[in-house]
Every structure is written in structure tokens, then in C-alpha cells.
Design a protein around this motif. Structure first.
Motif, short mmCIF file in Angstrom:
data_model
loop_
_atom_site.label_atom_id
_atom_site.label_comp_id
_atom_site.label_asym_id
_atom_site.label_seq_id
_atom_site.Cartn_x
_atom_site.Cartn_y
_atom_site.Cartn_z
N GLU A 143 0.86 -1.19 0.00
CA GLU A 143 0.00 0.00 0.00
C GLU A 143 0.90 1.24 0.00
OE1 GLU A 143 -3.14 -0.03 -0.41
OE2 GLU A 143 -3.74 -2.06 0.15
N ALA A 144 1.74 1.35 -1.02
CA ALA A 144 2.75 2.41 -1.06
C ALA A 144 2.14 3.81 -0.99
CB ALA A 144 3.61 2.26 -2.31
N GLU A 145 1.03 4.02 -1.69
CA GLU A 145 0.41 5.34 -1.71
C GLU A 145 -0.07 5.75 -0.31
OE1 GLU A 145 -2.84 7.73 -4.44
OE2 GLU A 145 -3.09 5.57 -4.15
N ILE A 146 -0.68 4.82 0.39
CA ILE A 146 -1.15 5.11 1.75
C ILE A 146 0.04 5.27 2.69
CG2 ILE A 146 -2.45 4.20 3.72
CD1 ILE A 146 -4.38 2.92 1.68
N ALA A 147 1.03 4.40 2.56
CA ALA A 147 2.22 4.49 3.42
C ALA A 147 2.94 5.83 3.24
CB ALA A 147 3.17 3.33 3.14
N THR A 148 3.03 6.29 2.01
CA THR A 148 3.68 7.58 1.74
C THR A 148 2.90 8.72 2.40
OG1 THR A 148 4.62 6.78 -0.33
CG2 THR A 148 4.41 9.17 -0.09
N ALA A 149 1.58 8.69 2.27
CA ALA A 149 0.75 9.73 2.89
C ALA A 149 0.89 9.68 4.41
CB ALA A 149 -0.72 9.55 2.48
N MET A 150 0.88 8.48 4.99
CA MET A 150 0.99 8.36 6.44
C MET A 150 2.37 8.82 6.93
SD MET A 150 -1.93 7.47 7.59
CE MET A 150 -3.05 7.89 6.26
N GLY A 151 3.40 8.56 6.16
CA GLY A 151 4.73 9.05 6.53
C GLY A 151 4.78 10.57 6.57
N ARG A 152 4.15 11.19 5.60
CA ARG A 152 4.09 12.66 5.58
C ARG A 152 3.32 13.17 6.79
NH1 ARG A 152 2.48 16.17 0.22
NH2 ARG A 152 3.04 18.20 1.08
N ILE A 153 2.22 12.50 7.12
CA ILE A 153 1.41 12.88 8.28
C ILE A 153 2.22 12.73 9.56
CG2 ILE A 153 -0.58 12.12 9.66
CD1 ILE A 153 -1.95 11.59 6.85
N GLN A 154 3.04 11.69 9.66
CA GLN A 154 3.85 11.53 10.86
C GLN A 154 4.78 12.73 11.05
OE1 GLN A 154 5.14 7.20 10.26
NE2 GLN A 154 4.89 7.40 12.48
N HIS A 155 5.34 13.23 9.97
CA HIS A 155 6.18 14.43 10.08
C HIS A 155 5.35 15.64 10.51
CE1 HIS A 155 9.12 11.95 7.96
NE2 HIS A 155 10.01 12.81 8.43
N HIS A 156 4.14 15.76 9.95
CA HIS A 156 3.26 16.86 10.36
C HIS A 156 2.96 16.77 11.86
CE1 HIS A 156 1.31 17.20 6.06
NE2 HIS A 156 2.58 17.57 6.07
N LEU A 157 2.66 15.55 12.33
CA LEU A 157 2.32 15.39 13.75
C LEU A 157 3.50 15.71 14.66
CD1 LEU A 157 0.07 12.22 13.55
CD2 LEU A 157 -0.65 14.55 14.12
N PHE A 158 4.70 15.38 14.22
CA PHE A 158 5.88 15.74 15.00
C PHE A 158 5.99 17.27 15.08
CE2 PHE A 158 10.26 16.11 16.29
CZ PHE A 158 10.42 15.03 17.14
N ASP A 159 5.74 17.93 13.95
CA ASP A 159 5.74 19.40 13.93
C ASP A 159 4.64 19.96 14.83
OD1 ASP A 159 7.87 19.40 12.15
OD2 ASP A 159 6.61 19.75 10.38
N LEU A 160 3.47 19.32 14.80
CA LEU A 160 2.36 19.76 15.62
C LEU A 160 2.73 19.68 17.10
CD1 LEU A 160 -0.66 20.62 15.76
CD2 LEU A 160 -1.20 18.18 15.87
N GLY A 161 3.33 18.57 17.52
CA GLY A 161 3.79 18.46 18.90
C GLY A 161 4.77 19.56 19.25
N GLY A 162 5.66 19.87 18.32
CA GLY A 162 6.61 20.96 18.53
C GLY A 162 5.91 22.30 18.67
N GLU A 163 4.86 22.48 17.90
CA GLU A 163 4.07 23.71 17.98
C GLU A 163 3.47 23.86 19.38
OE1 GLU A 163 1.55 24.98 14.56
OE2 GLU A 163 -0.07 24.75 16.02
N PHE A 164 2.97 22.77 19.95
CA PHE A 164 2.42 22.83 21.30
C PHE A 164 3.51 23.05 22.34
CE2 PHE A 164 -1.01 19.90 19.49
CZ PHE A 164 -1.82 20.97 19.15
N ALA A 165 4.73 22.62 22.05
CA ALA A 165 5.85 22.77 22.99
C ALA A 165 6.39 24.20 23.02
CB ALA A 165 6.97 21.80 22.64
N ILE A 166 6.00 25.01 22.04
CA ILE A 166 6.43 26.40 21.99
C ILE A 166 5.18 27.27 21.92
CG2 ILE A 166 7.83 28.13 20.79
CD1 ILE A 166 9.33 25.78 19.45
#
Length: 185
Positions: A56-79
Motif C-alpha cells: 500500500e505504497a500510496e497510503i504508506a507515503t501519505a501516512m509518513g508525511r502525516i507523521q512528520h506533520h504530527l511531530f511538527d504539531l507536537g513541537g508547535e504545542f511545545a512552543i
């Protein structure tokens, strides 16, 4: 990136507080910390989902991008006062959602989590995403937050629902439909 941890334990949190990225310390049970932790938990669930995706490469690629977004989101809450998630993130989610939803039949029943292990994991991630959204709404009632972060989580839960439907139907699988008569005693 700032200083890297060479020592994992610092003992600074032993008093029940934690440090934010701006240097301030707050209680570990503060809503801001709960928002950071729930974004991290959601990221973990999506990581497990990715490990369940076979071919499911297309879904895996999208989920990988989302994981980076979520890491950024956590960082946003930390600042506090930081704005990392923006309208472009939301637009990408909406376009991705529309793409995955295009071939699905209209909903005629409620759907239960299941169908395949990947679909069930995606539903679990969706439920955690909804909780993350509730935590962020609560945080926004007591502190200033980036409204795009709340919007992002709302769209992400929609995307996870659609992806769960896609995963349940792939390879001859089926969605698990709720049957009202089965819930009666």
C-alpha cells in the motif's frame, strides 16, 4: 536543532513538571502537555498502521508525511505562540482525502472498526485523533493556540476514516457494518 540529549534522564521532571521548548516549566498534567502527548500517541498509532500496510505504497507515503506533520504539531504545542501547521497542511489533507474517497461507495450504514488488521489500526488512529482534537479544543479555551492545528486534526480524523474504509475493502475485504438488531439483548 538545539542541544541533543547525551543523557536521557535529567531528573528535572521528578517534581511533576516538564520543560517546554521555550524554556518554561509546566506541570506534566497541563493541557498543553496533554496535547503534546496525544499528538505523539497518535503519531505512534500511525507508525503501527504503516507497519501493517502491505503493498500500500500510496497510503504508506501519505501516512509518513502525516507523521512528520504530527511531530511538527507536537513541537508547535511545545512552543506557546508557535504556528507551524498552516492552511497548506489542511489543503493537502483535503486533497488526499478526496483522492482516497473518490472510488468509495456512499455510506449507507455506520461502520465498525475492523475489516483487516490495517483497517482496524487505522480506526484506532482515527479515535486517538478525535481525542487529540478534543484536547486541543480544551487547550484553546484556556490558552492561545493556532486554529489551523485544530482544523488539521479535524481533517486528519476524516482522512483516517476514509483510509480505513479503503483498507477494509482492498484485496476482496469488506467493511464491518453496524447492525442495529445485533445490539439488542
Amino acid at each position: 536543532m538545539g542541544n541533543r540529549l547525551s543523557k536521557i534522564y535529567t531528573r528535572t521532571g521528578d517534581d511533576g513538571s516538564t520543560g517546554l521548548a521555550d524554556g518554561n516549566r509546566i506541570a506534566k498534567n497541563a493541557r498543553r502537555v496533554e496535547a503534546m502527548g496525544t499528538a505523539d500517541e497518535l503519531n505512534c498509532h500511525i507508525g503501527v498502521l504503516v507497519e501493517h500496510l502491505n503493498d500500500e505504497a500510496e497510503i504508506a507515503t501519505a501516512m509518513g508525511r502525516i507523521q512528520h506533520h504530527l511531530f511538527d504539531l507536537g513541537g508547535e504545542f511545545a512552543i506557546p505562540g508557535s504556528n507551524v501547521i498552516n492552511e497548506q497542511h489542511i489543503q493537502w489533507l483535503e486533497e488526499t482525502l478526496d483522492q482516497f474517497n473518490a472510488d468509495l461507495p456512499p455510506l449507507k450504514n455506520f461502520i465498525l472498526p475492523g475489516g483487516t488488521p490495517a483497517a482496524a489500526q487505522c480506526h484506532l488512529a482515527r479515535a486517538v485523533c478525535r481525542r487529540a482534537e478534543r484536547v486541543v479544543v480544551a487547550l484553546g479555551q484556556e490558552d492561545s493556540i493556532n486554529p489551523d492545528s485544530r482544523h488539521y486534526l479535524n481533517r486528519l480524523s476524516d482522512l483516517l476514516f476514509v483510509v480505513a474504509r479503503v483498507l477494509a475493502r482492498r484485496n476482496g475485504g469488506e467493511e464491518v457494518l453496524w447492525e442495529q438488531h445485533r445490539s439488542t439483548i
